[in-house]
Design a protein around this motif. Structure first.
Motif, PDB file in Angstrom:
ATOM      1  N   GLN A  43       0.973  -1.158  -0.020  1.00 21.53           N
ATOM      2  CA  GLN A  43      -0.070  -0.078  -0.112  1.00 21.53           C
ATOM      3  C   GLN A  43       0.835   1.444  -0.019  1.00 21.53           C
ATOM      4  OE1 GLN A  43      -2.865   0.068   2.839  1.00 21.53           O
ATOM      5  NE2 GLN A  43      -4.073   2.061   2.401  1.00 21.53           N
ATOM      6  N   HIS A  44       2.005   1.194   0.898  1.00 19.65           N
ATOM      7  CA  HIS A  44       2.914   2.392   0.875  1.00 19.65           C
ATOM      8  C   HIS A  44       3.661   2.542  -0.598  1.00 19.65           C
ATOM      9  CE1 HIS A  44       6.578   4.630   1.795  1.00 19.65           C
ATOM     10  NE2 HIS A  44       7.169   3.537   1.181  1.00 19.65           N
ATOM     11  N   SER A  45       3.928   1.509  -1.384  1.00 24.96           N
ATOM     12  CA  SER A  45       4.297   1.434  -2.590  1.00 24.96           C
ATOM     13  C   SER A  45       3.458   2.139  -3.593  1.00 24.96           C
ATOM     14  CB  SER A  45       4.876   0.219  -3.123  1.00 24.96           C
ATOM     15  OG  SER A  45       5.768  -0.480  -2.200  1.00 24.96           O
ATOM     16  N   LEU A  46       2.174   1.958  -3.590  1.00 26.30           N
ATOM     17  CA  LEU A  46       1.151   2.210  -4.394  1.00 26.30           C
ATOM     18  C   LEU A  46       1.188   3.924  -4.354  1.00 26.30           C
ATOM     19  CD1 LEU A  46      -1.555  -0.428  -4.052  1.00 26.30           C
ATOM     20  CD2 LEU A  46      -0.319   0.149  -6.352  1.00 26.30           C
ATOM     21  N   ILE A  47       1.282   4.350  -3.032  1.00 23.75           N
ATOM     22  CA  ILE A  47       1.092   5.873  -2.795  1.00 23.75           C
ATOM     23  C   ILE A  47       2.438   6.537  -3.138  1.00 23.75           C
ATOM     24  CG2 ILE A  47       1.051   7.579  -0.861  1.00 23.75           C
ATOM     25  CD1 ILE A  47      -0.703   5.619   0.659  1.00 23.75           C
ATOM     26  N   VAL A  48       3.603   5.950  -2.938  1.00 21.35           N
ATOM     27  CA  VAL A  48       4.785   6.608  -3.403  1.00 21.35           C
ATOM     28  C   VAL A  48       4.632   6.731  -4.819  1.00 21.35           C
ATOM     29  CG1 VAL A  48       7.154   6.199  -3.787  1.00 21.35           C
ATOM     30  CG2 VAL A  48       6.234   5.864  -1.511  1.00 21.35           C
ATOM     31  N   GLU A  49       4.253   5.583  -5.798  1.00 24.31           N
ATOM     32  CA  GLU A  49       4.293   5.622  -7.212  1.00 24.31           C
ATOM     33  C   GLU A  49       3.237   6.628  -7.398  1.00 24.31           C
ATOM     34  OE1 GLU A  49       2.794   5.302 -11.032  1.00 24.31           O
ATOM     35  OE2 GLU A  49       1.627   4.482  -9.342  1.00 24.31           O
ATOM     36  N   ALA A  50       2.208   6.935  -7.007  1.00 28.82           N
ATOM     37  CA  ALA A  50       1.107   7.792  -7.207  1.00 28.82           C
ATOM     38  C   ALA A  50       1.600   9.477  -7.012  1.00 28.82           C
ATOM     39  CB  ALA A  50      -0.234   7.705  -6.319  1.00 28.82           C
ATOM     40  N   ILE A  51       2.724   9.623  -6.006  1.00 24.92           N
ATOM     41  CA  ILE A  51       3.190  11.048  -5.844  1.00 24.92           C
ATOM     42  C   ILE A  51       4.121  11.173  -7.170  1.00 24.92           C
ATOM     43  CG2 ILE A  51       4.549  12.229  -4.458  1.00 24.92           C
ATOM     44  CD1 ILE A  51       3.545  10.610  -2.041  1.00 24.92           C
ATOM     45  N   VAL A  52       4.946  10.163  -7.345  1.00 29.06           N
ATOM     46  CA  VAL A  52       5.944  10.227  -8.597  1.00 29.06           C
ATOM     47  C   VAL A  52       5.463  10.606  -9.642  1.00 29.06           C
ATOM     48  CG1 VAL A  52       7.825   9.159  -9.725  1.00 29.06           C
ATOM     49  CG2 VAL A  52       7.885   8.998  -7.185  1.00 29.06           C
ATOM     50  N   ALA A  53       4.214   9.747 -10.026  1.00 29.61           N
ATOM     51  CA  ALA A  53       3.580  10.094 -11.288  1.00 29.61           C
ATOM     52  C   ALA A  53       2.991  11.203 -11.529  1.00 29.61           C
ATOM     53  CB  ALA A  53       2.287   9.087 -11.246  1.00 29.61           C
ATOM     54  N   ARG A  54       2.883  12.157 -10.504  1.00 28.53           N
ATOM     55  CA  ARG A  54       2.432  13.450 -10.789  1.00 28.53           C
ATOM     56  C   ARG A  54       3.184  14.337 -11.289  1.00 28.53           C
ATOM     57  NH1 ARG A  54      -0.582  14.828  -4.765  1.00 28.53           N
ATOM     58  NH2 ARG A  54      -1.958  13.189  -4.834  1.00 28.53           N
ATOM     59  N   ARG A  55       4.554  14.191 -11.467  1.00 24.51           N
ATOM     60  CA  ARG A  55       5.570  14.958 -12.233  1.00 24.51           C
ATOM     61  C   ARG A  55       6.275  14.087 -13.157  1.00 24.51           C
ATOM     62  NH1 ARG A  55       8.064  18.930  -7.481  1.00 24.51           N
ATOM     63  NH2 ARG A  55       5.888  19.987  -7.108  1.00 24.51           N
ATOM     64  N   GLU A  56       6.287  12.866 -13.215  1.00 29.63           N
ATOM     65  CA  GLU A  56       7.020  11.893 -13.858  1.00 29.63           C
ATOM     66  C   GLU A  56       6.280  11.310 -15.079  1.00 29.63           C
ATOM     67  OE1 GLU A  56       9.533  10.681 -16.150  1.00 29.63           O
ATOM     68  OE2 GLU A  56      10.417  11.314 -14.164  1.00 29.63           O
ATOM     69  N   PRO A  57       6.171  11.531 -16.219  1.00 28.79           N
ATOM     70  CA  PRO A  57       5.550  10.873 -17.429  1.00 28.79           C
ATOM     71  C   PRO A  57       6.221   9.520 -17.663  1.00 28.79           C
ATOM     72  CG  PRO A  57       6.633  12.708 -18.083  1.00 28.79           C
ATOM     73  CD  PRO A  57       7.064  12.807 -16.716  1.00 28.79           C
ATOM     74  N   ASP A  58       7.439   9.173 -17.504  1.00 24.82           N
ATOM     75  CA  ASP A  58       8.276   8.271 -17.934  1.00 24.82           C
ATOM     76  C   ASP A  58       8.100   7.032 -17.129  1.00 24.82           C
ATOM     77  OD1 ASP A  58      10.018   6.212 -18.564  1.00 24.82           O
ATOM     78  OD2 ASP A  58      11.440   7.739 -19.390  1.00 24.82           O
ATOM     79  N   PRO A  59       7.229   5.941 -17.747  1.00 21.82           N
ATOM     80  CA  PRO A  59       6.782   4.732 -16.961  1.00 21.82           C
ATOM     81  C   PRO A  59       7.890   4.156 -16.445  1.00 21.82           C
ATOM     82  CG  PRO A  59       6.537   4.382 -19.310  1.00 21.82           C
ATOM     83  CD  PRO A  59       6.824   5.821 -19.188  1.00 21.82           C
ATOM     84  N   ARG A  60       9.275   4.055 -16.892  1.00 25.85           N
ATOM     85  CA  ARG A  60      10.100   3.356 -16.392  1.00 25.85           C
ATOM     86  C   ARG A  60      10.483   3.932 -14.968  1.00 25.85           C
ATOM     87  NH1 ARG A  60      14.981   5.014 -20.054  1.00 25.85           N
ATOM     88  NH2 ARG A  60      13.953   6.922 -20.138  1.00 25.85           N
ATOM     89  N   TRP A  61      10.454   5.232 -14.646  1.00 26.84           N
ATOM     90  CA  TRP A  61      10.525   5.413 -13.508  1.00 26.84           C
ATOM     91  C   TRP A  61       9.425   5.561 -12.292  1.00 26.84           C
ATOM     92  CZ3 TRP A  61      15.162   4.575 -14.977  1.00 26.84           C
ATOM     93  CH2 TRP A  61      15.522   5.349 -16.112  1.00 26.84           C
ATOM     94  N   ARG A  62       8.169   5.701 -13.070  1.00 29.94           N
ATOM     95  CA  ARG A  62       6.805   5.320 -12.258  1.00 29.94           C
ATOM     96  C   ARG A  62       7.167   3.717 -11.852  1.00 29.94           C
ATOM     97  NH1 ARG A  62       2.738   7.531 -16.421  1.00 29.94           N
ATOM     98  NH2 ARG A  62       1.455   6.354 -15.161  1.00 29.94           N
ATOM     99  N   LEU A  63       7.597   2.782 -12.671  1.00 29.85           N
ATOM    100  CA  LEU A  63       7.570   1.478 -11.932  1.00 29.85           C
ATOM    101  C   LEU A  63       8.846   1.312 -11.367  1.00 29.85           C
ATOM    102  CD1 LEU A  63       6.904  -1.595 -12.463  1.00 29.85           C
ATOM    103  CD2 LEU A  63       8.669  -1.692 -14.553  1.00 29.85           C
ATOM    104  N   ALA A  64       9.867   2.182 -11.375  1.00 33.58           N
ATOM    105  CA  ALA A  64      10.988   2.077 -10.160  1.00 33.58           C
ATOM    106  C   ALA A  64      10.567   2.608  -8.758  1.00 33.58           C
ATOM    107  CB  ALA A  64      12.011   2.951 -10.470  1.00 33.58           C
ATOM    108  N   ALA A  65       9.497   3.642  -8.921  1.00 33.28           N
ATOM    109  CA  ALA A  65       8.735   3.968  -7.691  1.00 33.28           C
ATOM    110  C   ALA A  65       8.030   2.868  -7.283  1.00 33.28           C
ATOM    111  CB  ALA A  65       8.190   5.307  -7.832  1.00 33.28           C
ATOM    112  N   LEU A  66       7.141   2.106  -7.952  1.00 36.80           N
ATOM    113  CA  LEU A  66       6.326   1.164  -7.585  1.00 36.80           C
ATOM    114  C   LEU A  66       7.178   0.064  -6.905  1.00 36.80           C
ATOM    115  CD1 LEU A  66       3.385  -0.055  -7.261  1.00 36.80           C
ATOM    116  CD2 LEU A  66       3.673  -1.386  -9.304  1.00 36.80           C
ATOM    117  N   LEU A  67       8.267  -0.001  -7.221  1.00 32.85           N
ATOM    118  CA  LEU A  67       9.064  -1.320  -6.688  1.00 32.85           C
ATOM    119  C   LEU A  67      10.324  -0.748  -5.786  1.00 32.85           C
ATOM    120  CD1 LEU A  67       9.689  -3.191 -10.357  1.00 32.85           C
ATOM    121  CD2 LEU A  67       8.030  -3.775  -8.359  1.00 32.85           C
TER     122      LEU A  67
END
Length: 217
Positions: A60-84
């Motif tokens: 659940q924490h990881s999903l929140i972190v990815e959602a925060i990063v996704a607000r400014r980061e369009p590149d799916p590579r780095w959003r996936l890195a945030a999820l992981l």
């Protein structure tokens, strides 16, 4: 030498998928996203010392972190890195920061090797660009601040001391309501699938552009 002393040392973890992951020399080929999601959904943040009927999980924490990063980061590579970003914890659990400090270098090395293997398994660079690392860490600390104040019994002053004061990014308190394990696991897998598909499309677009540039050259 006693029989106990002669037993081989086991440094691997058997996964539900059947994979056997070596903790000292983890292979990307032994990592399955279903194992990652299953483990992270069952690992409690804050050693389980959180309010609510359910544990607040690393997934659940990881999903929140990815959602925060996704607000400014369009590149799916780095959003996936945030999820992981806490992926190794599906194997080694969530160690609170004070314990990591006590354990020192050995723990960090195991964690680092697992993170690199996770990245390679899912088509990410073993080491992330510094700017991406910084963005993910900022999102991690922002989530931690809210978790600390909403769930873990910290007051705002104490949380700010350890995690920094939150900036203008607004988060909903409802996002931090702990949810059942199965629901979190499903949400994590669904988000991974979406990002993995976006990553494949991104790679295809880059390949098409490179081929076009080669032909024009």
């Amino acid at each position: 030498m006693s029989r106990t002393d002669s037993r081989p040392q086991r440094v691997w973890q058997r996964m539900l998928s059947g994979r056997r992951l070596d903790l000292l020399d983890p292979s990307p080929l032994d990592i399955e996203i279903e194992d990652v999601a299953h483990g992270l959904a069952r690992v409690a943040r804050w050693n389980g010392q959180t309010r609510g009927d359910h544990a607040f999980s690393v997934a659940q924490h990881s999903l929140i972190v990815e959602a925060i990063v996704a607000r400014r980061e369009p590149d799916p590579r780095w959003r996936l890195a945030a999820l992981l970003h806490d992926g190794p914890e599906y194997v080694i659990g969530d160690m609170i920061s004070p314990f990591k400090s006590v354990m020192g270098g050995d723990y960090r090395q195991v964690e680092k090797r697992l993170q690199a293997a996770l990245h390679l398994r899912f088509s990410l660079p073993a080491t992330l660009p510094p700017a991406v690392e910084k963005a993910i860490k900022a999102a991690d600390r922002l989530s931690a601040y809210h978790e600390a104040t909403l769930l873990a019994g910290f007051d705002e002053r104490e949380a700010a001391q350890f995690f920094g004061r939150p900036g203008p990014v607004l988060l909903e308190a409802a996002d931090f309501t702990p949810v059942p394990t199965a629901a979190t696991e499903a949400a994590f897998l669904a988000r991974f699938a979406a990002l993995d598909a976006a990553l494949a499309a991104h790679a295809g677009a880059d390949g098409a552009l490179s081929a076009k540039a080669s032909r024009q050259g």
